[in-house]
Write a protein that holds these residues in place. Structure first.
Motif, PDB file in Angstrom:
ATOM      1  N   LEU A  25       0.864  -1.172   0.000  1.00  0.00           N
ATOM      2  CA  LEU A  25       0.000   0.000   0.000  1.00  0.00           C
ATOM      3  C   LEU A  25       0.900   1.221   0.000  1.00  0.00           C
ATOM      4  O   LEU A  25       1.970   1.202   0.614  1.00  0.00           O
ATOM      5  CB  LEU A  25      -0.847   0.042   1.273  1.00  0.00           C
ATOM      6  N   LEU A  78      -4.886   6.526  -1.726  1.00  0.00           N
ATOM      7  CA  LEU A  78      -4.235   5.299  -1.259  1.00  0.00           C
ATOM      8  C   LEU A  78      -4.290   4.247  -2.364  1.00  0.00           C
ATOM      9  O   LEU A  78      -5.363   3.972  -2.908  1.00  0.00           O
ATOM     10  CB  LEU A  78      -4.931   4.774   0.006  1.00  0.00           C
ATOM     11  N   SER A  89      -8.464   3.776  -2.156  1.00  0.00           N
ATOM     12  CA  SER A  89      -9.366   4.835  -1.708  1.00  0.00           C
ATOM     13  C   SER A  89      -8.930   6.152  -2.335  1.00  0.00           C
ATOM     14  O   SER A  89      -7.774   6.547  -2.237  1.00  0.00           O
ATOM     15  CB  SER A  89      -9.340   4.931  -0.185  1.00  0.00           C
ATOM     16  N   ASN A  96      -6.625  10.518   1.717  1.00  0.00           N
ATOM     17  CA  ASN A  96      -6.765   9.063   1.847  1.00  0.00           C
ATOM     18  C   ASN A  96      -5.369   8.548   2.151  1.00  0.00           C
ATOM     19  O   ASN A  96      -4.576   8.294   1.241  1.00  0.00           O
ATOM     20  CB  ASN A  96      -7.234   8.432   0.539  1.00  0.00           C
ATOM     21  N   GLY A 136      -2.560   3.909   4.940  1.00  0.00           N
ATOM     22  CA  GLY A 136      -3.186   2.590   4.898  1.00  0.00           C
ATOM     23  C   GLY A 136      -2.284   1.503   5.471  1.00  0.00           C
ATOM     24  O   GLY A 136      -1.087   1.464   5.204  1.00  0.00           O
ATOM     25  N   ARG A 137      -2.875   0.629   6.302  1.00  0.00           N
ATOM     26  CA  ARG A 137      -2.132  -0.523   6.845  1.00  0.00           C
ATOM     27  C   ARG A 137      -3.038  -1.746   6.766  1.00  0.00           C
ATOM     28  O   ARG A 137      -4.166  -1.723   7.243  1.00  0.00           O
ATOM     29  CB  ARG A 137      -1.780  -0.312   8.316  1.00  0.00           C
ATOM     30  N   ILE A 165      -8.193  -2.934   5.653  1.00  0.00           N
ATOM     31  CA  ILE A 165      -7.184  -1.886   5.648  1.00  0.00           C
ATOM     32  C   ILE A 165      -7.644  -0.771   6.580  1.00  0.00           C
ATOM     33  O   ILE A 165      -8.776  -0.301   6.489  1.00  0.00           O
ATOM     34  CB  ILE A 165      -6.972  -1.331   4.222  1.00  0.00           C
ATOM     35  N   LEU A 202      -7.096   3.097   7.616  1.00  0.00           N
ATOM     36  CA  LEU A 202      -6.570   4.283   6.942  1.00  0.00           C
ATOM     37  C   LEU A 202      -7.230   5.536   7.488  1.00  0.00           C
ATOM     38  O   LEU A 202      -8.178   5.451   8.268  1.00  0.00           O
ATOM     39  CB  LEU A 202      -6.793   4.197   5.429  1.00  0.00           C
ATOM     40  N   ASP A 244     -17.200  -0.010   5.255  1.00  0.00           N
ATOM     41  CA  ASP A 244     -16.350   1.060   5.770  1.00  0.00           C
ATOM     42  C   ASP A 244     -16.775   1.374   7.206  1.00  0.00           C
ATOM     43  O   ASP A 244     -17.885   1.833   7.445  1.00  0.00           O
ATOM     44  CB  ASP A 244     -16.510   2.296   4.872  1.00  0.00           C
TER      45      ASP A 244
END
Lengths: 176, 435
Positions: free
Chosen positions: B219, B230, B244, B250, B253-254, B262, B264, B284
């Motif tokens: 990412l 992202l 995203s 955006n 992210g992880r 993810i 974020l 989401d």
């Protein structure tokens, strides 16, 4: 002495460009020190081709910015509230924007280098949004203002001192 | 865009005379002296490449091996000048004069032979205990001549595991950012900084690369559409897609430890808030809701909690949210600026960077926020990332304007600079185990 192949581990690795298509073949190798390798799977290594082609650049390094006549706003370290000097400047900016109904702007949020990348992108976003919100209260339509945070990625000044850092902690207007 | 699959292949075969050692070296024991190891000059076993290339190849694979041995913290290399065994002696246990090696000061010994051909390199390599006069590990590797270093990283991993019972990190890789081309782009290299490949070439701003748990995807943040979005890049296929791209930011992210979600930061039209998006369902979930900044999530290895940076207490501090109960707890109370938390692979510690004066240092604390300990003391140090075995931390360090990468042991000792040859590197991310 036992001559035995305990395991054959084939590890295929990625990352390096090149292309697919692994051909498997069995090989038999006799090596110089009396060891005999039994039939082992060898996946043929493909040559590394080049690197990825350059993608289309969307953001120009130094876009030619149309003069807006608007005054940029400056912030304190790690803060996103508009200072008194910023309020004055924004009141003037608001007058100009309300008088030029067709003018659309990007409000860029910027930070100094003393922070971490991700936090600074969020901080720049907060700064630009604070300016946008204030201008909205002064009668500028939100639809005419777009916000982009650059964090600490596009400094106006490259030195490592407070004068420079102050110059970089800003909301900057660009004609859209 | 055509794909990058890279194909480096390695084939490992145990060589004869394998002694299946149990744990040979106990890493949990109090610090022991490094074991002297001699690495005999690798023998050319025939092949079809010119002598100059052969010499360069030999130097490269031997340097890689020695560097891995030293990095392991287990060995110190016996000076080549001290070797007294007849160089013509063979590579096997029976052909080795262990008395000579002991006289040279070597407790352990590595001998290897290699065959270099146009399309592949074969290395057979053995590790001996000079006192027991026994071969402990013997392997044969066949790989691409394009990255001969990796053959030695594979051996180092296997030797390390054989001796310690723990997986080695020598085949792991790092992601980092460099602005050397004039634009910040994402790069990948081996853990030692070598074997660098530039991954992005969009000439915008690319930041904060992060690994998927299987090591196959990354990412990263990119401004390639003019604002921070992202993106996810598949390292095998080269497929690059937006994860995203909403208005606003955006970022950060992880991947969750299971790779399905993810975490974020999205700002939308309001304020930067932490979200978790489900890659399979698209769901989401918003984790924070406040007027402040919430960024830089790091998942606990069990996937139940996320630590992150928030300024809701006035300055940037580290908080943790329990994904089950949604309760948020503050972890740091000291320091003016606490940032870039990174949860250790065993779940016990969180590394982060802290600043009081504008200069950052790397700290670690227990996952409950107690026991904060400073690990670095000079320069400005940011973005800690753990090695997959938790023994090391990589971070970026800058003094003046230039930044570079350093690896230290997780107790802060043994910091060493990692030279990639790219220059001005930041935001390192250490891969998971890649095998």
């Amino acid at each position: 002495m036992k001559r035995r192949i305990f395991s054959v581990a084939v590890a295929v690795f990625f990352v390096a460009m090149g292309l697919s298509g692994c051909t498997k073949k069995a090989v038999r190798t006799d090596v110089g020190v009396g060891l005999t390798e039994k039939q082992a799977e060898v996946v043929k290594a493909e040559p590394v081709k080049g690197e990825t082609p350059a993608e289309q650049a969307v953001v120009d390094k130094s876009p030619e910015q149309k003069v807006t006549g608007l005054t940029d706003i400056f912030f304190d370290f790690d803060r996103y509230s508009v200072r008194d000097d910023g309020v004055k400047a924004l009141d003037t900016d608001a007058k100009l924007l309300t008088s030029k109904k067709d003018m659309r702007v990007v409000i860029e949020g910027h930070c100094d280098e003393r922070g971490t990348d991700e936090y600074n992108i969020a901080l720049g976003d907060k700064r630009a949004e604070a300016v946008k919100r204030y201008l909205t209260t002064r009668g500028v339509e939100a639809s005419r203002m777009k916000v982009v945070s650059y964090g600490n990625e596009r400094p106006f000044c490259g030195n490592h001192d407070e004068e420079c850092w102050q110059s970089n902690r800003r909301a900057h207007f660009v004609a859209n | 865009m055509r794909l990058f699959i890279s194909v480096l292949v390695i084939l490992a075969v145990f060589l004869s005379g394998e002694a299946r050692a149990k744990v040979y070296i106990d890493l949990s024991a109090p610090a022991v002296e490094r074991i002297p190891i001699a690495v005999q000059e690798f023998k050319d076993l025939g092949g079809s490449i010119p002598p100059e290339t052969l010499k360069a190849l030999r130097d490269e694979i031997m340097d890689t091996l020695k560097s891995d041995l030293v990095f392991s913290g287990i060995f110190k290399i016996v000076d080549k000048e001290a070797h007294i065994e007849d160089p013509k002696a063979g590579l096997t246990e029976a052909e080795t004069n262990f008395k000579d090696w002991r006289t040279s000061g070597a407790d352990t010994l590595i001998k290897a032979g290699f065959t270099a051909e146009k399309d592949r390199v074969t290395v057979e390599i053995r590790f001996f205990d000079c006192f027991k006069e026994k071969q402990i590990v013997g392997k044969k590797y066949i790989g691409s001549p394009n990255s001969p270093r990796r053959l030695m990283h594979y051996f180092a991993d296997q030797l390390y595991e054989e001796l310690t019972g723990r997986k080695g990190i020598f085949t792991s890789r790092i992601l980092f950012v460099s602005g050397k081309t004039g634009n910040k782009e994402i790069y990948i290299s081996d853990y030692d900084g070598k074997n660098v490949i530039q991954l992005t070439r969009n000439r915008s701003i690319n930041l904060s690369p992060q690994w998927s748990p299987d090591g196959k995807k990354i990412l990263y943040i990119s401004y390639k559409k003019g604002f921070p979005g992202l993106y996810m890049l598949d390292l095998r296929t080269g497929e690059d897609r937006a994860v995203s791209n909403k208005p606003g930011i955006n970022i950060g992210g992880r991947f969750s430890p299971d790779g399905n979600k993810i975490a974020l930061t999205l700002s939308g039209e309001k304020s930067p808030e932490l979200h978790v998006i489900d890659l399979n369902t698209g769901e989401d979930r918003k984790l924070t809701d406040n007027y402040g900044i919430d960024v830089s999530p790091t998942w606990s290895p069990d996937g139940k909690r996320i630590a992150f940076v928030s300024d809701t207490s006035g300055n940037p501090h580290i908080f943790v949210v329990d994904l089950g109960t949604a309760s948020v707890k503050r972890l740091t109370f000291d320091g003016k600026y606490n940032s870039s938390p990174s949860w250790s692979p065993d779940g016990k510690l969180i590394a982060f960077s802290r600043s009081d004066s504008g200069k950052f240092n790397i700290w670690v604390m227990r996952a409950n926020g107690s026991g904060a300990t400073q690990l670095t003391f000079s320069g400005s140090n940011r973005n800690p990332s753990w090695s997959p075995d938790g023994r090391y931390i990589i971070y970026s360090s800058s003094s003046g304007g230039a930044s570079s990468l350093f690896i230290m042991q997780s107790d802060g000792t043994g910091a060493r600079k990692i030279t990639t040859g790219v220059g001005n590197e930041t935001s390192p991310a250490w891969s998971p185990y890649l095998q």
